[in-house]
Write a protein that holds these residues in place. Structure first.
Motif, PDB file in Angstrom:
ATOM      1  N   GLN A  62       1.267  -0.941  -0.282  1.00  0.00           N
ATOM      2  CA  GLN A  62      -0.209  -0.239   0.018  1.00  0.00           C
ATOM      3  C   GLN A  62       1.190   1.595  -0.318  1.00  0.00           C
ATOM      4  O   GLN A  62       0.552   2.135  -0.786  1.00  0.00           O
ATOM      5  N   LYS A  63       2.404   0.893   0.747  1.00  0.00           N
ATOM      6  CA  LYS A  63       3.181   2.640   0.419  1.00  0.00           C
ATOM      7  C   LYS A  63       3.733   2.733  -0.820  1.00  0.00           C
ATOM      8  O   LYS A  63       3.555   4.434  -0.980  1.00  0.00           O
ATOM      9  N   HIS A  64       3.948   1.915  -1.438  1.00  0.00           N
ATOM     10  CA  HIS A  64       4.925   1.251  -2.655  1.00  0.00           C
ATOM     11  C   HIS A  64       3.780   1.427  -4.134  1.00  0.00           C
ATOM     12  O   HIS A  64       4.297   2.338  -4.790  1.00  0.00           O
ATOM     13  N   TYR A  65       2.676   0.631  -4.068  1.00  0.00           N
ATOM     14  CA  TYR A  65       1.588   0.770  -5.353  1.00  0.00           C
ATOM     15  C   TYR A  65       0.011   0.426  -4.690  1.00  0.00           C
ATOM     16  O   TYR A  65      -0.371  -0.327  -4.514  1.00  0.00           O
ATOM     17  N   PRO A  66      -0.198   1.518  -4.125  1.00  0.00           N
ATOM     18  CA  PRO A  66      -1.575   1.413  -3.032  1.00  0.00           C
ATOM     19  C   PRO A  66      -2.437   0.434  -4.195  1.00  0.00           C
ATOM     20  O   PRO A  66      -2.502   1.115  -5.837  1.00  0.00           O
ATOM     21  N   ILE A  67      -3.504   0.063  -3.547  1.00  0.00           N
ATOM     22  CA  ILE A  67      -3.699  -1.208  -4.402  1.00  0.00           C
ATOM     23  C   ILE A  67      -5.937  -0.522  -2.890  1.00  0.00           C
ATOM     24  O   ILE A  67      -5.878  -0.981  -2.435  1.00  0.00           O
TER      25      ILE A  67
END
Length: 87
Positions: A23-28
């Motif tokens: 979630q920090k680097h690629y939030p979904i």
């Protein structure tokens, strides 16, 4: 038994770390309420099947079918999209 509990704890920690870092680097935008609800319901069904119904295979299978049917009912729009995409 101890190694099973430690393995489960290790997998849980890895899952939480993967979620937080993901979630920090690629939030979904996961629907966490729905995911948690399915997890809780499935856990209750497993415990009921094992401890209340004493591992009765017929009741366990009926509970599994009811659970899958309820998921298909509540997720029918997504299921239909998947089925139409694969045709």
């Amino acid at each position: 038994m101890g190694s099973a509990w430690v393995s489960m704890l290790a997998y849980f920690v890895m899952m939480v770390l993967s979620y937080v870092l993901g979630q920090k680097h690629y939030p979904i935008p996961y629907n966490l309420k729905k995911i948690l609800a399915y997890l809780i319901v499935s856990t209750v069904i497993v415990f009921a099947s094992f401890f209340i119904f004493n591992r009765n295979i017929y009741i366990g299978n009926a509970l599994l079918i009811a659970f899958v049917a309820s998921i298909v009912y509540f997720e029918k729009d997504d299921v239909m999209k998947i089925l139409k995409r694969n045709n």
